[in-house]
Design an enzyme around this catalytic site. Structure first.
Site, PDB file in Angstrom:
ATOM      1  N   ASN A   1       2.088  -2.012  19.427  1.00 39.04           N
ATOM      2  CA  ASN A   1       3.249  -2.906  19.282  1.00 39.04           C
ATOM      3  C   ASN A   1       2.829  -4.315  18.877  1.00 39.04           C
ATOM      4  OD1 ASN A   1       4.731  -0.733  20.121  1.00 39.04           O
ATOM      5  ND2 ASN A   1       4.866  -1.396  22.253  1.00 39.04           N
ATOM      6  N   VAL A   2       1.647  -4.726  19.354  1.00 38.19           N
ATOM      7  CA  VAL A   2       1.133  -6.052  18.974  1.00 38.19           C
ATOM      8  C   VAL A   2       0.834  -6.064  17.469  1.00 38.19           C
ATOM      9  CG1 VAL A   2      -0.842  -7.616  19.272  1.00 38.19           C
ATOM     10  CG2 VAL A   2       0.199  -6.515  21.263  1.00 38.19           C
TER      11      VAL A   2
ATOM     12  N   ASP B   1      10.411  -3.291  10.180  1.00 34.11           N
ATOM     13  CA  ASP B   1      10.259  -3.071   8.735  1.00 34.11           C
ATOM     14  C   ASP B   1      11.412  -3.719   7.966  1.00 34.11           C
ATOM     15  OD1 ASP B   1       7.957  -1.632   9.083  1.00 34.11           O
ATOM     16  OD2 ASP B   1       8.840   0.333   8.713  1.00 34.11           O
TER      17      ASP B   1
HETATM   18  C1  LIG Z   1      -5.671  -6.068  -8.027  1.00 34.87           C
HETATM   19  C2  LIG Z   1      -4.938  -4.960  -7.432  1.00 34.87           C
HETATM   20  C3  LIG Z   1      -5.245  -4.880  -6.006  1.00 34.87           C
HETATM   21  C4  LIG Z   1      -4.613  -3.664  -5.433  1.00 34.87           C
HETATM   22  C5  LIG Z   1      -4.959  -3.582  -3.996  1.00 34.87           C
HETATM   23  C6  LIG Z   1      -4.314  -2.401  -3.430  1.00 34.87           C
HETATM   24  C7  LIG Z   1      -4.571  -2.348  -1.993  1.00 34.87           C
HETATM   25  C8  LIG Z   1      -3.650  -1.356  -1.436  1.00 34.87           C
HETATM   26  C9  LIG Z   1      -4.353  -0.467  -0.544  1.00 34.87           C
HETATM   27  C10 LIG Z   1      -3.849   0.632  -0.145  1.00 34.87           C
HETATM   28  C11 LIG Z   1      -2.531   1.097  -0.526  1.00 34.87           C
HETATM   29  C12 LIG Z   1      -2.198   2.119   0.438  1.00 34.87           C
HETATM   30  C13 LIG Z   1      -0.941   2.792   0.086  1.00 34.87           C
HETATM   31  C14 LIG Z   1      -0.741   3.796   1.156  1.00 34.87           C
HETATM   32  C15 LIG Z   1       0.526   4.444   1.070  1.00 34.87           C
HETATM   33  C16 LIG Z   1       0.716   5.310   2.292  1.00 34.87           C
HETATM   34  C17 LIG Z   1       2.005   5.928   2.247  1.00 34.87           C
HETATM   35  C18 LIG Z   1       2.677   5.977   3.534  1.00 34.87           C
HETATM   36  O1  LIG Z   1       2.963   7.021   4.016  1.00 34.87           O
HETATM   37  O2  LIG Z   1       3.030   4.806   4.090  1.00 34.87           O
HETATM   38  C19 LIG Z   1       3.862   4.763   5.201  1.00 34.87           C
HETATM   39  C20 LIG Z   1       3.556   3.446   5.848  1.00 34.87           C
HETATM   40  C21 LIG Z   1       3.805   3.440   7.310  1.00 34.87           C
HETATM   41  O3  LIG Z   1       5.067   3.919   7.622  1.00 34.87           O
HETATM   42  P1  LIG Z   1       5.483   4.022   9.134  1.00 34.87           P
HETATM   43  O4  LIG Z   1       5.424   2.688   9.754  1.00 34.87           O
HETATM   44  O5  LIG Z   1       6.792   4.742   9.176  1.00 34.87           O
HETATM   45  O6  LIG Z   1       4.367   5.014   9.725  1.00 34.87           O
HETATM   46  P2  LIG Z   1       3.264   4.863  10.833  1.00 34.87           P
HETATM   47  O7  LIG Z   1       2.034   5.506  10.350  1.00 34.87           O
HETATM   48  O8  LIG Z   1       3.183   3.494  11.357  1.00 34.87           O
HETATM   49  O9  LIG Z   1       3.840   5.843  11.951  1.00 34.87           O
HETATM   50  C22 LIG Z   1       5.023   5.553  12.641  1.00 34.87           C
HETATM   51  C23 LIG Z   1       4.925   6.242  13.987  1.00 34.87           C
HETATM   52  O10 LIG Z   1       3.833   5.680  14.716  1.00 34.87           O
HETATM   53  C24 LIG Z   1       4.188   5.483  16.062  1.00 34.87           C
HETATM   54  N1  LIG Z   1       4.180   4.042  16.394  1.00 34.87           N
HETATM   55  C25 LIG Z   1       4.190   3.099  15.415  1.00 34.87           C
HETATM   56  C26 LIG Z   1       4.166   1.761  15.753  1.00 34.87           C
HETATM   57  C27 LIG Z   1       4.139   1.399  17.102  1.00 34.87           C
HETATM   58  N2  LIG Z   1       4.130   0.107  17.471  1.00 34.87           N
HETATM   59  N3  LIG Z   1       4.137   2.344  18.055  1.00 34.87           N
HETATM   60  C28 LIG Z   1       4.151   3.662  17.727  1.00 34.87           C
HETATM   61  O11 LIG Z   1       4.155   4.517  18.633  1.00 34.87           O
HETATM   62  C29 LIG Z   1       5.543   6.120  16.251  1.00 34.87           C
HETATM   63  O12 LIG Z   1       5.367   7.461  16.594  1.00 34.87           O
HETATM   64  C30 LIG Z   1       6.132   6.008  14.853  1.00 34.87           C
HETATM   65  O13 LIG Z   1       7.137   6.972  14.638  1.00 34.87           O
HETATM   66  O14 LIG Z   1       4.259   2.526   5.147  1.00 34.87           O
HETATM   67  C31 LIG Z   1       4.381   1.477   4.619  1.00 34.87           C
HETATM   68  O15 LIG Z   1       5.490   1.280   4.343  1.00 34.87           O
HETATM   69  C32 LIG Z   1       3.240   0.556   4.376  1.00 34.87           C
HETATM   70  C33 LIG Z   1       2.605   0.950   3.105  1.00 34.87           C
HETATM   71  C34 LIG Z   1       2.539  -0.203   2.276  1.00 34.87           C
HETATM   72  C35 LIG Z   1       2.009   0.131   0.959  1.00 34.87           C
HETATM   73  C36 LIG Z   1       1.987  -1.126   0.196  1.00 34.87           C
HETATM   74  C37 LIG Z   1       1.190  -0.972  -0.960  1.00 34.87           C
HETATM   75  C38 LIG Z   1       0.891  -2.280  -1.544  1.00 34.87           C
HETATM   76  C39 LIG Z   1      -0.149  -2.056  -2.537  1.00 34.87           C
HETATM   77  C40 LIG Z   1      -0.541  -2.905  -3.421  1.00 34.87           C
HETATM   78  C41 LIG Z   1       0.016  -4.217  -3.633  1.00 34.87           C
HETATM   79  C42 LIG Z   1      -0.959  -5.056  -4.345  1.00 34.87           C
HETATM   80  C43 LIG Z   1      -0.384  -6.401  -4.602  1.00 34.87           C
HETATM   81  C44 LIG Z   1      -1.445  -7.419  -4.653  1.00 34.87           C
HETATM   82  C45 LIG Z   1      -1.155  -8.387  -5.682  1.00 34.87           C
HETATM   83  C46 LIG Z   1      -2.083  -8.249  -6.799  1.00 34.87           C
HETATM   84  C47 LIG Z   1      -1.391  -8.255  -8.073  1.00 34.87           C
HETATM   85  C48 LIG Z   1      -2.265  -8.009  -9.185  1.00 34.87           C
HETATM   86  O1  LIP Z   2      12.716   6.287   4.109  1.00 34.52           O
HETATM   87  P1  LIP Z   2      12.091   5.067   3.633  1.00 34.52           P
HETATM   88  O2  LIP Z   2      12.999   4.137   2.974  1.00 34.52           O
HETATM   89  O3  LIP Z   2      10.819   5.267   2.975  1.00 34.52           O
HETATM   90  O4  LIP Z   2      11.499   4.373   4.855  1.00 34.52           O
HETATM   91  C1  LIP Z   2      11.624   4.436   6.172  1.00 34.52           C
HETATM   92  C2  LIP Z   2      11.003   3.155   6.580  1.00 34.52           C
HETATM   93  O5  LIP Z   2      11.579   2.128   5.875  1.00 34.52           O
HETATM   94  C3  LIP Z   2      11.122   3.018   8.029  1.00 34.52           C
HETATM   95  O6  LIP Z   2      10.856   1.754   8.484  1.00 34.52           O
HETATM   96  C4  LIP Z   2      10.262   4.093   8.644  1.00 34.52           C
HETATM   97  O7  LIP Z   2      10.037   3.882   9.977  1.00 34.52           O
HETATM   98  C5  LIP Z   2      10.902   5.419   8.352  1.00 34.52           C
HETATM   99  O8  LIP Z   2      10.221   6.497   8.908  1.00 34.52           O
HETATM  100  C6  LIP Z   2      11.136   5.655   6.906  1.00 34.52           C
HETATM  101  O9  LIP Z   2      10.018   6.246   6.290  1.00 34.52           O
HETATM  102 MG    MG Z   3       6.930   1.107   9.401  1.00 34.94          MG
END
Ligand SMILES: CCCCCCCC/C=C\CCCCCCCC(=O)OC[C@H](COP(=O)(O)OP(=O)(O)OC[C@H]1O[C@@H](n2ccc(N)nc2=O)[C@H](O)[C@@H]1O)OC(=O)CCCCCCC/C=C\CCCCCCCC
Ligand code: LIP
Ligand code: MG
Ligand code: MG
Length: 199
Positions: free
Chosen positions: A28-29, A90
């Site tokens: 959570n942190v 989010d």
């Molecule tokens: C020069 C170019 C540079 C490029 C650099 C690129 C770096 C990027 C590196 C990696 C990219 C990785 C992409 C990965 C995609 C993965 C896909 C995916 O599934 O993502 C989902 C995640 C998380 O979602 P969610 O929060 O729902 O899942 P969790 O795994 O957290 O599980 C939730 C369950 O966990 C438990 N829980 C959680 C929290 C808590 N406090 N307690 C708990 O108990 C609970 O059971 C929950 O149900 O999603 C995302 O949304 C984040 C992914 C973000 C991807 C962004 C990609 C950005 C990439 C590049 C941008 C580059 C821009 C830089 C600028 C340069 C421009 C030239």
């Molecule tokens: O469905 P979607 O728009 O990708 O995104 C959702 C996220 O925005 C949300 O915060 C996450 O906890 C859900 O599991 C779901 O994945």
């Molecule tokens: Mg999330």
């Protein structure tokens, strides 16, 4: 689509997760710090036109959204409170990203792109809400072209490249994102309709 990267990203984040678990840091942190970092990056840099720096800072902190889940699963199966906190914060992060861009467009007088960014924010929220509501009703809704990871990728890369001076990329990215988000909302609504209305 980006979901396919999840196992690899999980493996990459596992050593960091283990280090945090050893220090007794709660998922959570990580969730809260990630959101504060995303909000600070988006609202601190984007409205001033620092689009590259803003995208880099947001990218670092948005990866905490993957780390919190990795850490939670490492400590057990994750908590209901954590799942709620993660999804709810989010929405705060997403709002900060698009609000930062909207403030920038308004300050440059580009009301059209401000409206497109607002549309992206609202359509993205509808996409996520449709899934959350469907799952709350006991249905499934794990479908769609532009899930949150894809939406973040498009907006962060487009803003980052625009900050590096690439012309038209931010406008192109936002129009693409608007269309993809609207399409995804339609996909999810149809998916739920098919489960609930006998054809
Ligand atoms: C020069 C170019 C540079 C490029 C650099 C690129 C770096 C990027 C590196 C990696 C990219 C990785 C992409 C990965 C995609 C993965 C896909 C995916 O599934 O993502 C989902 C995640 C998380 O979602 P969610 O929060 O729902 O899942 P969790 O795994 O957290 O599980 C939730 C369950 O966990 C438990 N829980 C959680 C929290 C808590 N406090 N307690 C708990 O108990 C609970 O059971 C929950 O149900 O999603 C995302 O949304 C984040 C992914 C973000 C991807 C962004 C990609 C950005 C990439 C590049 C941008 C580059 C821009 C830089 C600028 C340069 C421009 C030239
Ligand atoms: O469905 P979607 O728009 O990708 O995104 C959702 C996220 O925005 C949300 O915060 C996450 O906890 C859900 O599991 C779901 O994945
Ligand atoms: Mg999330
Ligand atoms: Mg998460």
């Amino acid at each position: 689509m980006l979901k396919l990267l999840r196992p690899a990203v999980t493996r990459a984040l596992t050593p960091l997760g283990q280090a945090l678990a050893r220090r007794g840091i709660s998922p959570n942190v990580i969730t809260v710090i990630g959101t504060l970092g995303v909000a600070a990056g988006a609202l601190g840099f984007y409205p001033r036109g620092q689009l590259f720096l803003g995208s880099v800072v947001i990218t670092v902190f948005v990866l905490a959204d993957l780390l919190d889940g990795v850490l939670a699963r490492m400590l057990g199966s994750g908590s209901t409170w954590g799942a709620f906190l993660d999804s709810t914060l989010d929405r705060v992060g997403d709002a900060a990203i698009f609000s930062g861009l909207i403030l920038w467009f308004m300050s440059t007088g580009d009301t059209v792109l401000a409206c497109v960014a607002l549309f992206c924010l609202v359509a993205g929220a509808v996409v996520s809400y449709a899934k959350a509501r469907a799952e709350g009703l006991g249905l499934t809704c794990d479908v769609g072209l532009a899930e949150r990871s894809e939406r973040l990728l498009v907006v962060l890369v487009a803003a980052g490249l625009s900050g590096l001076g690439v012309p038209y990329i931010l406008a192109a990215g936002l129009w693409l994102l608007a269309a993809a988000s609207a399409f995804t909302a339609g996909q999810r609504i149809l998916h739920v309709y098919r489960q609930t209305v006998p054809i």
